[in-house]
Design a protein around this motif. Structure first.
Motif: not given
Length: 454
Positions: A353-359
């Motif tokens: 859920v939420g961001h990945t490290s890339a996003s």
């Protein structure tokens, strides 16, 4: 001509929720459906795919637990698995869904609905007129890429893969997204020889790198042959076999070929051009799911392209229905977009859920990344080992979580706690006082707090 307060086109999860909320509020509602009430998820996606995946997942976990492993000596009963799958999808008959509509006074109109003007929908030669609003929830269909000979080779899409009456001895799957990896897992567990053709940049490209690595390893362990970085260039069916040619010249032969290459919105044929809206691609909407410039037209679910998940279609339907009723429930940041909660039901499962490290980096966030082993607590010892990683992304400026990804055994139920923490923007130091009980696997949260020194 029949007149209603609201006309909903599409009786999948999004359409049903919107229609139900509006009818329960006292409005007269018609819902238009050309296929089955319940939509793609109920018959050809979420429900049947999980019915195919769960037996293998449970068997694999049992074989990892001493004492139980010794008692498990046989293979899955294919016929029993398919019978249970058929029960869950009602034998592809939507009769069981109809009482829900009837109980709420919703009028079901069978056929393909298309706009013919402002607040007007034509279905099979009849015109339905909406006093207040039209809500489009027409969904998507499987994308068939332009591969030489593919269309003539009778390929499977998600529909054939989830409703097959027999389990093939061999299967080629083209595409390394969620459908590709889930169906690879399911059919391998049922004894099929599976070859998965994944193009660049690899499996599950929208998730964290460790997700791809750990799911890939699990599929290989399950016997799936993965052709990495390859593209299918031609497909031919000859008798009982399908021949798939790859861009390295190597052919792959199997009884069936499943194409899992994404989804195409069903905008064509909806008459959007009649009301000044582009009739190709996803339909753009605002945070109330309303088409800009048309205060009476709403689009929810896969058709608007914001987030292609059943649970998000339901969420968007609630937003649209609230707006029609004069209320205000706009989509929250991350709750309705790429950071929406999502689960990949492989073994191990992926819950994020939420961001990945890339996003997060693309969004300009300064985050602290905390990785902990999913099996790094006492609770995991009872599952036979979780084989995975849990990643927490903490916004260093605001001291709140902005992303969580967990890989492990049956971790889907972990996700709601993370979703609440992210959407609620709960300070991490306050989360420290939400104590996970011992000995449960939810103690991965303690590992986060320990890493942060709080």
């Amino acid at each position: 001509m029949r007149t209603f307060d609201v006309v909903v086109v599409g009786a999948g999860p999004g359409g049903e929720v919107a229609a139900g909320r509006l009818a329960e509020a006292g409005l007269s509602v018609a819902i238009v459906e050309a296929d089955k009430v319940g939509g793609e998820c109920a018959y050809y996606a979420c429900m049947p795919s999980k019915a195919l995946l769960r037996p293998g997942e449970l068997l694999a976990e049992a074989r990892r637990v001493p004492g139980v492993a010794e008692a498990v000596t046989g293979r899955l009963d294919r016929d029993a698995v398919l019978r249970r799958r058929d029960e869950l999808i009602g034998g592809l008959d939507d009769a069981g869904q109809l009482p829900w509509l009837t109980d709420r006074g919703i009028t079901l109109v069978r056929g393909w609905g298309r706009l013919t003007g402002e607040k007007q929908i034509e279905v099979g030669g009849e015109t339905l007129w909406a006093r207040r609003a039209v809500i489009l929830a027409a969904g998507t269909t499987a994308t068939l890429p332009d591969i030489d000979g593919l269309a003539e080779s009778k390929p499977w899409t998600n529909r054939e893969a989830t409703t097959a009456k027999e389990i093939p001895e061999s299967l080629v799957i083209v595409g390394g997204g969620v459908v590709g990896v889930e169906m690879s897992q399911a059919y391998a567990s049922l004894g099929t020889r599976v070859t998965l053709v994944e193009g660049s940049p690899g499996l599950l490209p929208r998730e964290e790198d460790f997700v791809r690595e750990q799911v890939t390893a699990a599929l290989v362990d399950a016997g799936v042959e993965i052709r990495r970085g390859r593209q299918a260039t031609a497909v031919r069916r000859d008798g009982d076999l399908v021949y798939v040619t790859l861009d390295d010249g190597g052919p792959v032969t199997a009884e069936e070929v499943l194409v899992a290459a994404g989804r195409t919105p069903q905008t064509a044929g909806l008459g959007l051009d009649r009301v000044g809206v582009a009739a190709e691609g996803f339909v753009k909407v605002d945070d109330r799911m309303r088409v800009p410039g048309l205060d009476w037209l709403y689009v929810v679910g896969d058709l608007n392209g914001r987030t292609l998940f059943t649970h998000m279609a339901k969420y968007q339907a609630a937003i649209a229905a609230t707006a029609v009723l004069g209320g205000d429930m706009t989509a929250e940041h991350l709750a309705d977009g790429p950071g929406a909660p999502r689960v990949i039901f492989t073994d191990p499962q992926v819950a994020a859920v939420g961001h990945t490290s890339a996003s997060a980096a693309a969004a300009g966030l300064q985050v602290r990344i905390v990785d902990v082993p999913t099996d790094g607590n006492a609770g995991a010892s009872f599952t036979g080992g979780d084989r995975g990683t849990a990643r927490f992304l903490v916004d260093e400026r605001r001291d709140v979580l902005v992303g969580v990804t967990v890989v492990g055994t049956a971790v889907a139920e972990f996700l709601q706690a993370a979703t609440i923490a992210i959407v609620g923007e709960v300070p991490v130091r306050r989360l420290r006082h939400a104590i996970p009980p011992f000995p449960t696997r939810s103690e991965i949260w303690l590992a986060l707090f320990n890493a942060l020194g709080i």
